[in-house]
Design a protein around this motif. Structure first.
Motif, PDB file in Angstrom:
ATOM      1  N   ASP A 230       0.859  -1.192   0.000  1.00  0.00           N
ATOM      2  CA  ASP A 230       0.000   0.000   0.000  1.00  0.00           C
ATOM      3  C   ASP A 230       0.893   1.238   0.000  1.00  0.00           C
ATOM      4  O   ASP A 230       1.153   1.842   1.041  1.00  0.00           O
ATOM      5  N   ILE A 231       1.391   1.634  -1.166  1.00  0.00           N
ATOM      6  CA  ILE A 231       2.346   2.736  -1.281  1.00  0.00           C
ATOM      7  C   ILE A 231       1.707   4.069  -0.933  1.00  0.00           C
ATOM      8  O   ILE A 231       2.400   5.025  -0.549  1.00  0.00           O
ATOM      9  N   SER A 232       0.371   4.154  -1.019  1.00  0.00           N
ATOM     10  CA  SER A 232      -0.302   5.418  -0.694  1.00  0.00           C
ATOM     11  C   SER A 232      -0.094   5.791   0.768  1.00  0.00           C
ATOM     12  O   SER A 232      -0.004   6.974   1.115  1.00  0.00           O
ATOM     13  N   ALA A 233      -0.009   4.784   1.656  1.00  0.00           N
ATOM     14  CA  ALA A 233       0.233   5.061   3.077  1.00  0.00           C
ATOM     15  C   ALA A 233       1.595   5.720   3.270  1.00  0.00           C
ATOM     16  O   ALA A 233       1.749   6.639   4.098  1.00  0.00           O
ATOM     17  N   LEU A 234       2.611   5.276   2.510  1.00  0.00           N
ATOM     18  CA  LEU A 234       3.946   5.874   2.616  1.00  0.00           C
ATOM     19  C   LEU A 234       3.919   7.325   2.151  1.00  0.00           C
ATOM     20  O   LEU A 234       4.442   8.221   2.826  1.00  0.00           O
ATOM     21  N   PHE A 235       3.319   7.586   0.973  1.00  0.00           N
ATOM     22  CA  PHE A 235       3.269   8.960   0.460  1.00  0.00           C
ATOM     23  C   PHE A 235       2.480   9.867   1.398  1.00  0.00           C
ATOM     24  O   PHE A 235       2.836  11.026   1.604  1.00  0.00           O
ATOM     25  N   PHE A 236       1.391   9.361   1.984  1.00  0.00           N
ATOM     26  CA  PHE A 236       0.581  10.146   2.901  1.00  0.00           C
ATOM     27  C   PHE A 236       1.378  10.495   4.159  1.00  0.00           C
ATOM     28  O   PHE A 236       1.359  11.634   4.638  1.00  0.00           O
ATOM     29  N   SER A 237       2.116   9.501   4.695  1.00  0.00           N
ATOM     30  CA  SER A 237       2.904   9.750   5.908  1.00  0.00           C
ATOM     31  C   SER A 237       4.010  10.768   5.640  1.00  0.00           C
ATOM     32  O   SER A 237       4.243  11.674   6.456  1.00  0.00           O
ATOM     33  N   LEU A 238       4.680  10.673   4.476  1.00  0.00           N
ATOM     34  CA  LEU A 238       5.745  11.630   4.162  1.00  0.00           C
ATOM     35  C   LEU A 238       5.170  13.030   3.916  1.00  0.00           C
ATOM     36  O   LEU A 238       5.791  14.033   4.292  1.00  0.00           O
ATOM     37  N   THR A 239       3.984  13.100   3.321  1.00  0.00           N
ATOM     38  CA  THR A 239       3.333  14.399   3.132  1.00  0.00           C
ATOM     39  C   THR A 239       3.092  15.071   4.476  1.00  0.00           C
ATOM     40  O   THR A 239       3.378  16.260   4.663  1.00  0.00           O
ATOM     41  N   MET A 240       2.585  14.324   5.429  1.00  0.00           N
ATOM     42  CA  MET A 240       2.290  14.888   6.753  1.00  0.00           C
ATOM     43  C   MET A 240       3.556  15.231   7.528  1.00  0.00           C
ATOM     44  O   MET A 240       3.634  16.267   8.192  1.00  0.00           O
ATOM     45  N   ARG A 278       6.699  18.398   0.571  1.00  0.00           N
ATOM     46  CA  ARG A 278       5.319  18.032   0.900  1.00  0.00           C
ATOM     47  C   ARG A 278       4.419  18.113  -0.333  1.00  0.00           C
ATOM     48  O   ARG A 278       3.472  17.356  -0.480  1.00  0.00           O
ATOM     49  N   LEU A 279       4.728  19.027  -1.255  1.00  0.00           N
ATOM     50  CA  LEU A 279       3.913  19.153  -2.458  1.00  0.00           C
ATOM     51  C   LEU A 279       4.050  17.909  -3.332  1.00  0.00           C
ATOM     52  O   LEU A 279       3.057  17.340  -3.771  1.00  0.00           O
ATOM     53  N   ILE A 280       5.286  17.478  -3.599  1.00  0.00           N
ATOM     54  CA  ILE A 280       5.478  16.353  -4.515  1.00  0.00           C
ATOM     55  C   ILE A 280       4.953  15.060  -3.915  1.00  0.00           C
ATOM     56  O   ILE A 280       4.351  14.223  -4.606  1.00  0.00           O
ATOM     57  N   PHE A 281       5.120  14.882  -2.581  1.00  0.00           N
ATOM     58  CA  PHE A 281       4.596  13.658  -1.974  1.00  0.00           C
ATOM     59  C   PHE A 281       3.070  13.673  -1.926  1.00  0.00           C
ATOM     60  O   PHE A 281       2.429  12.624  -1.987  1.00  0.00           O
ATOM     61  N   PHE A 282       2.488  14.873  -1.823  1.00  0.00           N
ATOM     62  CA  PHE A 282       1.034  14.971  -1.865  1.00  0.00           C
ATOM     63  C   PHE A 282       0.518  14.570  -3.247  1.00  0.00           C
ATOM     64  O   PHE A 282      -0.470  13.841  -3.379  1.00  0.00           O
ATOM     65  N   LEU A 283       1.209  15.024  -4.299  1.00  0.00           N
ATOM     66  CA  LEU A 283       0.838  14.625  -5.660  1.00  0.00           C
ATOM     67  C   LEU A 283       0.971  13.115  -5.849  1.00  0.00           C
ATOM     68  O   LEU A 283       0.103  12.470  -6.432  1.00  0.00           O
ATOM     69  N   LEU A 284       2.061  12.555  -5.335  1.00  0.00           N
ATOM     70  CA  LEU A 284       2.272  11.107  -5.453  1.00  0.00           C
ATOM     71  C   LEU A 284       1.212  10.333  -4.671  1.00  0.00           C
ATOM     72  O   LEU A 284       0.766   9.263  -5.098  1.00  0.00           O
ATOM     73  N   PHE A 285       0.797  10.890  -3.526  1.00  0.00           N
ATOM     74  CA  PHE A 285      -0.238  10.250  -2.711  1.00  0.00           C
ATOM     75  C   PHE A 285      -1.553  10.173  -3.480  1.00  0.00           C
ATOM     76  O   PHE A 285      -2.177   9.116  -3.586  1.00  0.00           O
ATOM     77  N   LEU A 286      -1.971  11.296  -4.045  1.00  0.00           N
ATOM     78  CA  LEU A 286      -3.246  11.311  -4.769  1.00  0.00           C
ATOM     79  C   LEU A 286      -3.183  10.446  -6.026  1.00  0.00           C
ATOM     80  O   LEU A 286      -4.142   9.752  -6.362  1.00  0.00           O
ATOM     81  N   SER A 287      -2.035  10.463  -6.729  1.00  0.00           N
ATOM     82  CA  SER A 287      -1.923   9.649  -7.943  1.00  0.00           C
ATOM     83  C   SER A 287      -1.901   8.159  -7.618  1.00  0.00           C
ATOM     84  O   SER A 287      -2.301   7.342  -8.444  1.00  0.00           O
ATOM     85  N   SER A 288      -1.440   7.793  -6.404  1.00  0.00           N
ATOM     86  CA  SER A 288      -1.477   6.383  -6.011  1.00  0.00           C
ATOM     87  C   SER A 288      -2.884   5.948  -5.621  1.00  0.00           C
ATOM     88  O   SER A 288      -3.248   4.788  -5.778  1.00  0.00           O
ATOM     89  N   LEU A 289      -3.679   6.908  -5.087  1.00  0.00           N
ATOM     90  CA  LEU A 289      -5.065   6.586  -4.744  1.00  0.00           C
ATOM     91  C   LEU A 289      -5.927   6.486  -5.991  1.00  0.00           C
ATOM     92  O   LEU A 289      -6.762   5.583  -6.120  1.00  0.00           O
ATOM     93  N   PHE A 290      -5.742   7.456  -6.904  1.00  0.00           N
ATOM     94  CA  PHE A 290      -6.557   7.501  -8.117  1.00  0.00           C
ATOM     95  C   PHE A 290      -5.618   7.539  -9.331  1.00  0.00           C
ATOM     96  O   PHE A 290      -5.443   8.580  -9.970  1.00  0.00           O
ATOM     97  N   PRO A 291      -4.970   6.428  -9.653  1.00  0.00           N
ATOM     98  CA  PRO A 291      -3.910   6.428 -10.681  1.00  0.00           C
ATOM     99  C   PRO A 291      -4.382   6.822 -12.073  1.00  0.00           C
ATOM    100  O   PRO A 291      -3.613   7.373 -12.846  1.00  0.00           O
TER     101      PRO A 291
END
Length: 878
Positions: A230-240, A278-291
């Motif tokens: 679940d890579i989205s959890a990693l991107f979300f944690s790094l964003t925060m 935080r911006l780039i990890f936020f983008l990666l988070f959303l793209s992993s949720l809704f690729p």
């Protein structure tokens, strides 16, 4: 869920309202340049931002003493506070953010005594403060150039006692380290109590929000380590985590409270790196949720671009990398468009969690835009990024929790399904392949059916093999195509046949009973039919039950096929027992016959072994004789040392096909009329091996007898005499068999004193190489001992030729063994032409290398073929 969202957003709205009320201006007060009139303002009730025109003295460091004296006081210019030196309004002062100068402001208040305070937050990039002629602080170090100044970031409250109606503030500011210079934030004044209360309230609220964001960040980081897929959890944690870090370096700059001695350069690098990351990890988070809703290539470009900027931030000074903020602003604005568009598309498609992401992202983007506009002094509000992220974290965490919960529920169902499947498959493994009742009974119990029936196809006829209720029972070999057994069992025959024909399961549900007809398919045909029955009120045959049966369909089919094969084998075994008994009797009889044959074979083997030993002994004796004959033959050949004495520059390549050879060479030195006559001959006798060796011995003796004993020195006469002797001695008829043994020979007589050479040849030529040109002297086309028609058998006329020899001339004499060797790609003879070309090519190199090349060329040409004839080549250089 809607109630929770409404309550949470109401709480956030009240918090924003309270904070904005704390920092809001209570009155609209006009000021003259350099003087602010607050006589009607009550400091005990509210705070006031000193946002007005201040006196400013560029490139001057002035103190309160300079303002108390009118002598030499420079003329001020007036500048807005807050306002940066490199803003459009103030570019005429320095032209950039670098420089130094002094700010001066007088405030008129009520004529009373009270304890006040002012709040100064982050002046770029160092300052020194005086209030009412008293110096209160120096943040960093102010100087007239970079070497004399030192930057610092902090948010500080300064308390002072007002004794009359006037307040004078003097601030020296210097910046040689940052892109932006000057006072970039509002300076707030109020009562000491309100200033401290407001600061503590904001500080506490920031600590609370940062703590919540960090906790959620590390929580989801832990979730990622537990579920790495679940890579989205990693991107979300790094964003925060990066957002919390950014919040620690803005607003109240909490980092400076945690690390008071933290260098300014590290603080500002942390601020920029965390903001960009935080911006780039936020983008990666959303793209992993809704690729499918986000452009992967554009996000990849942003990722690499921001990565390069972060690399520059790490290694370059602030004065350079702070210039990248404008680039980041463009990327951020494009990202906002991409983020909102992607979430709107996901919401429109009603993807799971899209609505929560939309609300949270709107809050996050709104507060982020607020902070960016605040950073560029386009608006004058408070920093809301931390609050925005708190809302975002709450909604995203709630969404991820729902997502995780649904995954766990799905895993629970899968685990339950796998458990049932495992139990069913275990029954297949533990059951004997001819027991069909046990797997059926376990399937019935797993799906909680009250009854299970198995109908099997055998040779296009259908038989009920099992009917299990409370106790297992079996109906063997009952054809329901011709009898009414299926009706007697209580099932609809038409539905059963329809299920078999369509090869699809049928589910019949009514208030009284639930029946599932499931076909078991083997390749393209139905091999069996399972019928499950449930008489309970609740329907139990759902999609999970169907999946369970489908997943074990192959095992059931295999089990039933094995069961059929077992029955067939049982029948075959019964018939085989009689056949085996009959065959055993036949085998016993055959064994007796075989024993008699074995005794006979053993006797014959004994005779064969005796014969083999005799042959082996004879072979040893023959080989010993052949080896001894080789010694005799070699002793008759001239010693190579003797050849070297007569012809110092000479080469002999002698390679018999077998142990014994039919080729030989002969030489001698005879003194005639006081002159040396050097004789040399190369001869090839009929055959090879033992016959050839016997003929070579005869030929050797005849040459010696003719030249030495009879003193015949002319080469032609030597061949004529030898021919006559072979005709007389060998070509006779014995027991009706006519022998015609011959010798092909090339012979020379060389007189060194005269440098002349006489040559005669019987089918073997002489090659002369002079000045690297090859001359061939042909031989007579007849052999010694050859008998032709209409010819005197004892007389033959061989010719001779006299050749004048020059220094460095070379001659070659050879048999036909080399040119007749079979080999090469097309398996043919080497041929005389190729031999002559090879001799001409190598004649100028040393004799040892010539011999090596001749041998290697022969070996390569021969390959895996056997040697076809004896080989003899002689070379003499004069």
């Amino acid at each position: 869920m809607k109630n929770i969202t409404v309550i949470f957003l109401t709480f956030i709205s009240i918090s924003i309202f309270n904070m904005s009320r704390v920092f809001g201006q209570s009155d609209s007060i006009k000021n003259s340049k350099g003087v602010l009139n607050l006589e009607r303002f009550d400091f005990s009730k509210n705070t006031y931002n000193l946002d007005c025109k201040w006196e400013f003295y560029p490139n001057k460091f002035l103190t309160p003493l300079d303002f108390n004296s009118d002598k030499n006081k420079p003329e001020p210019i007036y500048i807005s506070v807050p306002g940066l030196w490199n803003s459009n309004e103030n570019k005429h002062i320095f032209g950039s953010g670098e420089g130094y100068g002094t700010y001066h402001l007088k405030i008129k208040t009520k004529n009373n005594k009270e304890l006040l305070a002012i709040n100064i937050n982050r002046i770029q990039s160092s300052y020194k403060l005086w209030i009412n002629s008293k110096m209160y602080s120096e943040q960093g170090k102010v100087g007239v150039n970079q070497s004399l100044s030192k930057p610092a970031w902090s948010s500080e409250n300064y308390h002072f006692f007002k004794e009359n109606s006037e307040i004078e503030i003097v601030i020296q500011v210097a910046n040689f380290y940052h892109k932006k210079g000057g006072i970039e934030n509002s300076i707030t004044i109020g009562s000491s109590e309100i200033i401290d209360y407001t600061g503590n309230k904001i500080f506490g609220f920031d600590i609370f929000l940062v703590g919540v964001i960090l906790m959620m960040g590390f929580y989801h980081m832990g979730m990622y380590f537990l579920r790495p897929k679940d890579i989205s959890a990693l991107f979300f944690s790094l964003t925060m985590i990066f957002s919390a870090t950014f919040s620690l370096t803005t607003g109240e700059i909490i980092f400076t409270n945690i690390f008071p001695n933290l260098p300014w350069e590290i603080l500002i690098k942390t601020n920029y790196i965390s903001n960009y990351s935080r911006l780039i990890f936020f983008l990666l988070f959303l793209s992993s949720l809704f690729p499918t809703e986000y452009p992967k290539k554009l996000i990849r470009i942003f990722k690499y671009l921001i990565g390069i900027i972060i690399f520059l931030i790490i290694f370059l000074p602030a004065k350079i990398y702070t210039q990248t903020l404008f680039i980041f602003l463009i990327i951020a604005l494009i990202s906002v468009i991409i983020i909102i568009a992607g979430i709107i598309k996901a919401t429109y498609k009603n993807l799971s969690g899209a609505k929560f992401s939309l609300v949270g992202t709107i809050f996050l983007v709104s507060t982020g835009v607020n902070d960016l506009l605040l950073e560029y002094h386009i608006i004058n509000t408070i920093s809301l990024a931390t609050l925005g992220f708190f809302v975002f974290v709450f909604l995203q965490s709630y969404m991820l929790s729902l997502k995780t919960s649904s995954k766990y529920e799905e895993e629970r169902k899968i685990t339950k399904h796998l458990s049932k499947l495992s139990e069913l498959k275990d029954s297949f493994l533990t059951s004997n392949y001819f027991e069909i009742f046990k797997p059926l009974e376990i399937l019935k119990n797993i799906v909680e059916a009250e009854r299970i029936v198995l109908i099997v196809n055998e040779n296009e006829e259908w038989f009920i093999k099992a009917d299990i209720n409370e106790k297992a029972s079996s109906y063997e070999l009952q054809n329901f195509d011709s009898v009414t057994e299926i009706l007697n069992l209580g099932f609809d025959k038409d539905i059963a046949m329809q299920t078999i024909i369509k090869k699809e399961q049928s589910l019949i549900q009514n208030p009284k009973k639930e029946t599932l007809f499931f076909p078991l398919k083997d390749n393209e045909s139905v091999s069996a039919l399972i019928i499950l029955e449930n008489n309970k009120k609740d329907f139990i045959f759902n999609s999970e039950i169907l999946k369970l049966i489908e997943s074990t369909e192959y095992q059931f089919v295999t089990f039933i096929n094995t069961y059929k094969i077992y029955n067939q084998i049982s029948e075959i075994n019964t018939n085989l027992e009689d056949k085996v008994h009959t065959r055993m009797s036949e085998i016993l009889e055959q064994n007796e016959i075989l024993e008699k044959q074995r005794d006979e074979i053993e006797k014959r083997n004994s005779l064969l072994n005796s014969a083999y030993n005799r042959v082996k002994l004879s072979n040893l004796e023959i080989n010993d004789g052949i080896n001894y004959a080789k010694k005799i033959q070699n002793s008759l050949l001239p010693d190579k040392k003797d050849v070297k004495n007569l012809f110092p520059k000479s080469l002999i390549m002698y390679k018999p096909k077998d142990v014994l050879s039919g080729d030989f060479y002969w030489t001698d030195n005879i003194l005639i009329n006081g002159k040396e006559n050097l004789f040399f001959a190369v001869a090839d006798c009929t055959g090879h091996g033992v016959p050839g060796s016997l003929m070579s011995i005869v030929g050797n003796n005849l040459l010696s007898d003719t030249i030495i004993s009879e003193k015949i020195y002319d080469t032609a006469e030597i061949l004529n005499s030898t021919h006559s002797k072979i005709i007389k001695r060998l070509n006779k008829e014995v027991n009706g068999t006519k022998f015609n043994d011959t010798i092909d020979i090339a012979i020379i007589k060389y007189i060194p004193a005269e440098n002349t050479l006489q040559f005669s040849g019987a089918r073997h030529p002489l090659l002369l190489i002079r000045n690297n040109e090859l001359i061939e002297y042909k031989a007579d086309k007849k052999s010694i001992g050859e008998i032709r028609r209409n010819q005197n058998t004892e007389k033959s006329t061989f010719s001779s030729i006299i050749i004048d020899i020059k220094k460095e001339d070379k001659i070659f004499l050879f048999s036909d063994g080399y040119e007749d060797q079979i080999g090469g790609k097309h398996v043919r003879k080497f041929l005389k032409k190729n031999l002559l070309d090879l001799i001409l090519e190598i004649n100028s190199i040393p004799f040892e290398k010539q011999h090596k090349i001749l041998s290697e060329t022969l070996t390569k040409w021969q390959g895996n073929n056997i040697q076809t004839d004896d080989i003899l080549i002689a070379e003499i250089e004069f």
